[in-house]
Design a protein around this motif. Structure first.
Motif, PDB file in Angstrom:
ATOM      1  N   ALA A  36       0.812  -1.409   0.017  1.00 56.89           N
ATOM      2  CA  ALA A  36       0.143  -0.118  -0.038  1.00 56.89           C
ATOM      3  C   ALA A  36       0.865   1.418   0.001  1.00 56.89           C
ATOM      4  CB  ALA A  36      -0.994   0.065   1.225  1.00 56.89           C
ATOM      5  N   GLU A  39       2.141   2.090  -3.480  1.00 57.44           N
ATOM      6  CA  GLU A  39       1.033   2.262  -4.308  1.00 57.44           C
ATOM      7  C   GLU A  39       0.553   3.959  -3.935  1.00 57.44           C
ATOM      8  OE1 GLU A  39      -1.871  -0.549  -3.862  1.00 57.44           O
ATOM      9  OE2 GLU A  39      -0.787  -1.941  -4.652  1.00 57.44           O
ATOM     10  N   THR A  41      -0.780   4.979  -1.193  1.00 57.31           N
ATOM     11  CA  THR A  41      -1.940   5.178  -0.264  1.00 57.31           C
ATOM     12  C   THR A  41      -1.731   5.211   1.254  1.00 57.31           C
ATOM     13  OG1 THR A  41      -2.414   2.654  -0.037  1.00 57.31           O
ATOM     14  CG2 THR A  41      -3.381   3.823  -1.984  1.00 57.31           C
ATOM     15  N   GLU A  42      -0.521   5.155   1.630  1.00 63.58           N
ATOM     16  CA  GLU A  42      -0.146   5.002   2.861  1.00 63.58           C
ATOM     17  C   GLU A  42       1.272   6.093   3.194  1.00 63.58           C
ATOM     18  OE1 GLU A  42      -1.235   3.557   5.539  1.00 63.58           O
ATOM     19  OE2 GLU A  42      -2.873   2.672   4.255  1.00 63.58           O
ATOM     20  N   PRO A 370       0.006  10.997   1.800  1.00 62.71           N
ATOM     21  CA  PRO A 370      -0.614  11.260   0.578  1.00 62.71           C
ATOM     22  C   PRO A 370      -1.086  12.841   0.192  1.00 62.71           C
ATOM     23  CG  PRO A 370      -1.240   9.203   0.816  1.00 62.71           C
ATOM     24  CD  PRO A 370      -1.005   9.685   2.234  1.00 62.71           C
TER      25      PRO A 370
END
Length: 431
Positions: A36, A39, A41-42, A370
């Motif tokens: 994550a 990607e 998102t974290e 993010p």
């Protein structure tokens, strides 16, 4: 591009702009980053600021002075007073290597050549050779040998980042200090039970009848304050007990024969008993806000600037830019104690009775979310008594290397679950 641009250089603005526009090439990765995180998102780990204590050293005062105060013969050391030993240098190297591995610091390219811009920067206190040598050891360990020296002020000069008092950058309010520390003003204060027990153990080891006969050493006496060059000092009594208990720990982790023995009680048990005396006196003389805030406030502000990934002007006038994703300050146990107060931190270990023992390293991590907000996480790395004494490698398993996560009392979020940089910055005390 170098980590530095001279503050007086006409090209400073160009240099800073060039840094801010450069493409980020990760030289540091989050420990055990999840899918994550990759990607987006974290939160991602963007910068780490580390503050460490130097390696194992001999007592800072000559042994003959300690022997005069304790009326006891102490085991000789292989180095002069206050100098780091070869064993201490080895142990510190192990800590540096573990930090490099834990934070995945990449100092070489695929062909094993040193990168032109190293991801780690080390700044050492110039006040003593042990901190400067510690900085060099940590620089070599964190860079896999690509750096051989830490940066610092000229040797034997006072660096305001580590102690603003002798650097003439601040002064203490003597009245505030006296109100907090002078035992004559607070005679009814009782010692915590572990400290009382530690004092009794020390007394039994060195001079069982001294307090009743009026001789020395009597460790149960409160240490009166005196002032030297604008700073408070304490000697004899509890202060001597603090010095003695730390000296016993240092000779144990160095592997020296014990200067005193407690019958059938093993040395580790004795250390666990007497170190609360050292920890208590250290907390009084170092963690008191009236001392810690003016003394180490500049280092706290430097850490906040670096956590915000902003250029920082070092005491020598050079500017530390943003390429260094790991910044290390090589200091003292005093440095760690002061920062606990300034950042609202505290910790204890189950396998190490001294919370600021040699090589102990405090970590400040910037995790960028993010949405661009910056979360600050805290952790402390340490070595157990056995690891220090036997020179054991740190492993990435619980109790042997994995750092202890810490929470700050200064973070205002519910249950301190998330410490946003902007909130932390507002609550750091300034002098």
């Amino acid at each position: 591009m170098n980590f530095f641009c001279s503050r007086s250089s006409a090209f400073l603005l160009i240099c800073l702009l060039g840094t801010s526009l450069s493409v980020f090439s990760p030289a540091i990765a989050a420990p055990e980053a999840s899918a994550a995180q990759t990607e987006g998102t974290e939160p991602m780990l963007e910068r780490v600021v580390l503050v460490s204590r130097h390696g194992i050293r001999s007592p800072t005062k000559p042994l003959d002075k300690l022997e005069k105060k304790t009326r006891h013969t102490w085991t000789p050391w292989p180095v002069p007073p206050g100098e780091m030993t070869a064993h201490g240098q080895f142990d510190l190297g192990l800590m540096g290597q573990f930090l490099k591995s834990y934070y995945h610091v990449a100092s070489r390219d695929s062909s094993a050549r040193c990168l032109p811009e190293q991801p780690a920067f080390i700044w050492a206190d110039s006040a003593s050779s042990r901190t400067q040598r510690s900085g060099d050891i940590l620089a070599a360990a964190l860079s896999d040998g690509c750096q051989t020296q830490a940066r610092s002020m000229p040797a034997k000069t006072h660096d305001p980042l580590f102690n603003a008092l002798p650097a003439k950058k601040t002064t203490l309010d003597a009245d505030d200090v006296e109100k907090t520390l002078n035992p004559e003003l607070i005679p009814d204060t009782e010692l915590p039970p572990p400290v009382q027990s530690g004092v009794q153990t020390l007394q039994a080891l060195f001079a069982p009848n001294a307090c009743t006969t009026g001789t020395t050493p009597c460790f149960s006496k409160r240490a009166p304050l005196s002032w030297k060059k604008g700073t408070p000092h304490a000697e004899n009594g509890m202060a001597l007990g603090s010095t003695v208990s730390e000296a016993l720990l240092l000779e144990y982790v160095e592997g020296l024969p014990p200067s005193v023995t407690a019958g059938n009680t093993d040395t580790v048990h004795t250390l666990n008993s007497v170190l609360p005396v050292h920890n208590y006196q250290s907390a009084r003389m170092r963690r008191t806000p009236a001392i810690a805030i003016p003394r180490d406030g500049k280092l706290a502000q430097a850490i906040l600037t670096l956590l915000d990934e902003q250029p920082f002007t070092l005491p020598d006038g050079n500017v530390l830019l943003t390429q260094a994703h790991v910044v290390m300050f090589a200091g003292h146990d005093t440095t760690l104690d002061m920062l606990t107060t300034l950042f609202g931190l505290d910790w204890t270990f189950t396998d190490q009775p001294d919370p600021t023992a040699p090589d102990t390293t405090l970590a400040f991590e910037t995790w960028k979310h993010p949405d661009g907000r910056k979360e600050i996480r805290f952790a402390v790395f340490h070595q157990s008594l056995a690891q220090l004494r036997e020179g054991l490698k740190l492993d990435n398993v619980a109790g042997q290397g994995v750092p202890m996560p810490l929470t700050s009392t200064l973070c205002s979020q519910p249950k301190n679950e998330t410490c946003w940089l902007e909130n932390l910055s507002k609550n750091i005390p300034q002098h």
